[in-house]
Design a protein around this motif. Structure first.
Motif, short mmCIF file in Angstrom:
data_model
loop_
_atom_site.label_atom_id
_atom_site.label_comp_id
_atom_site.label_asym_id
_atom_site.label_seq_id
_atom_site.Cartn_x
_atom_site.Cartn_y
_atom_site.Cartn_z
N THR A 155 -15.60 0.25 -11.48
CA THR A 155 -16.76 0.31 -12.35
C THR A 155 -16.32 0.17 -13.80
N PRO A 156 -16.85 -0.79 -14.54
CA PRO A 156 -16.38 -0.99 -15.92
C PRO A 156 -16.64 0.23 -16.80
N SER A 157 -15.70 0.50 -17.68
CA SER A 157 -15.82 1.58 -18.65
C SER A 157 -16.05 1.01 -20.04
N TYR A 176 -20.42 9.06 -12.77
CA TYR A 176 -20.53 8.62 -11.37
C TYR A 176 -19.65 7.41 -11.07
N ALA A 177 -18.71 7.11 -11.96
CA ALA A 177 -17.96 5.85 -11.86
C ALA A 177 -17.13 5.73 -10.59
N GLU A 178 -16.67 6.85 -10.04
CA GLU A 178 -15.86 6.78 -8.81
C GLU A 178 -16.72 6.65 -7.55
N LEU A 179 -18.04 6.63 -7.72
CA LEU A 179 -18.95 6.56 -6.57
C LEU A 179 -19.78 5.28 -6.67
N ASP A 180 -19.09 4.17 -6.59
CA ASP A 180 -19.70 2.85 -6.73
C ASP A 180 -19.83 2.24 -5.33
N SER A 237 -29.67 1.69 -7.57
CA SER A 237 -29.04 2.60 -6.58
C SER A 237 -27.71 2.04 -6.09
N GLU A 238 -27.02 1.29 -6.95
CA GLU A 238 -25.78 0.64 -6.55
C GLU A 238 -24.54 1.51 -6.77
N ALA A 239 -24.76 2.69 -7.36
CA ALA A 239 -23.66 3.64 -7.55
C ALA A 239 -24.28 5.02 -7.76
#
Length: 378
Positions: free
Chosen positions: A212-214, A195-199, A315-317
């Motif tokens: 979003t940190p990886s 979900y990293a692209e939906l932050d 619910s932040e991302a």
């Protein structure tokens, strides 16, 4: 004999039946927000790539084409702030759930080995440990593990950031501490980041939050991906759930180990899907457009949830509201069902979710508006 838990969504059938029977003034019937299944069209750039590769008489490469692996490495550099992914440490997978379920087995884990995962977590982390004959264990903070011995140290630790169901994003400092601890104790860390692209986070001025940190971020790793894997799916950001298009990236040594088993087992992403995946990671415009659609749906649904008396936590991302009314999750589900809305109980994701429900943003604009209006009445 292999013991697996019951498939959780089967238990929702009675609640779904009650929600479906409600007479609604909007005439739309059931609004199903229980599963994160994309409903918007697959981007045309991806569909065209798939069509261009439809003539595929030969076997595809298990490791993935060089073009695909290089495209994924470039995606990490441009979209995730990770400039040092080695294309040799990239491999496509048949969706990310497949990789999550089989990773302990692919890594050679078995009886006596511990697989750790968050307290509120996607059920497949637990299932994957069981499939391998390993021991699933909730790890709610590294300190909770206590003094470690060879028999109590996990062999594999799952992270999920942004989290499903919570939407929590783990920061760079947190990830760096986990990596340092894991390397000290010889633990492989796999981070599910689909979900990293939906932050949805913003800074104080309202601007979009940083990337979003990886787990592969140089600030986390110190410049080495040893012992680290990142699992990623394009199902959410690119509406590709039906394509089963995903990948794993990180430590080339671990990826080669996984590759050798997958070659023997025939775990191969179809050639047309590899071409489509390559096109998808190379096109940021469709991701930004889809993110804007979900952002609008999220704001609409947030207003309805608040009117209904639900408080969202994290619910932040991601594609869900992790919400609570301070009561048993199934009581909240029944109250939602009385308005023709179906959500998922937090208990599907562990005992930590017993007073939460997960409400998905994956419905049409019309149905999201209808759900918000129903929640706001009375």
């Amino acid at each position: 004999m292999l013991h697996l838990p019951d498939f959780p969504w089967d238990s929702l059938a009675p609640v779904k039946e009650r929600a479906s029977s409600v007479a609604t003034t909007d005439g739309l019937g059931l609004v199903d927000l229980s599963v994160g299944t994309p409903v918007d069209p697959t981007p045309e750039v991806v569909q065209e790539a798939l069509r261009s590769a439809a003539n595929a008489p030969g076997y595809p490469q298990t490791w993935g084409t060089p073009a695909l692996r290089e495209a994924v490495a470039s995606w990490f550099a441009t979209r995730r702030g990770v400039p040092d992914v080695d294309p040799d440490g990239v491999m496509p997978t048949i969706g990310s759930k497949e990789l999550v379920a089989w990773l302990p087995t692919l890594l050679g884990l078995g009886a006596g080995d511990i697989v750790g995962f968050p307290s509120a977590a996607y059920p497949t982390y637990d299932v994957g440990a069981r499939l391998a004959g390993a021991t699933p264990q909730v790890v709610d903070g590294l300190a909770a593990l206590g003094p470690l011995t060879p028999s109590t140290t996990p062999k594999l630790l799952w992270l999920n950031t942004p989290g499903n169901p919570t939407g929590q994003v783990l920061g760079v400092d947190h990830l760096a501490k986990v990596v340092a601890w894991a390397r000290q104790h010889g633990v492989i860390v796999a981070s599910d980041e689909c979900y990293a692209e939906l932050d949805w986070r913003t800074d104080r001025d309202g601007a979009t939050a940083p990337t979003t940190p990886s787990i592969l971020d140089p600030r986390v790793t110190g410049g080495s991906h040893e012992g680290l894997l990142c699992v990623y799916s394009l199902s959410k950001q690119s509406n590709l759930a039906g394509y089963r298009a995903a990948f794993v990236a990180g430590d080339p040594r671990l990826v080669r180990q996984i590759l050798e088993v997958r070659k023997h087992a025939g775990m191969i992403v179809p050639w047309p899907v590899q071409v489509a995946l390559t096109a998808a990671v190379g096109d940021a415009s469709h991701v930004e457009a889809q993110k804007a659609v979900y952002a609008a749906r999220r704001e609409t649904l947030l207003a309805g949830a608040r009117a209904f008396g639900l408080e969202t936590t994290h619910s932040e991302a991601g594609l869900y509201l992790w919400a609570t009314a301070g009561e048993d999750a199934w009581v909240t589900l029944e109250r939602l069902a009385a308005r023709g809305i179906l959500a998922a109980p937090g208990t599907f994701y562990g005992t930590a979710g017993r007073q939460h429900v997960r409400i998905a943003l994956t419905a049409s604009d019309e149905r999201i508006r209808a759900a918000a209006e129903r929640l706001s009445v009375g």
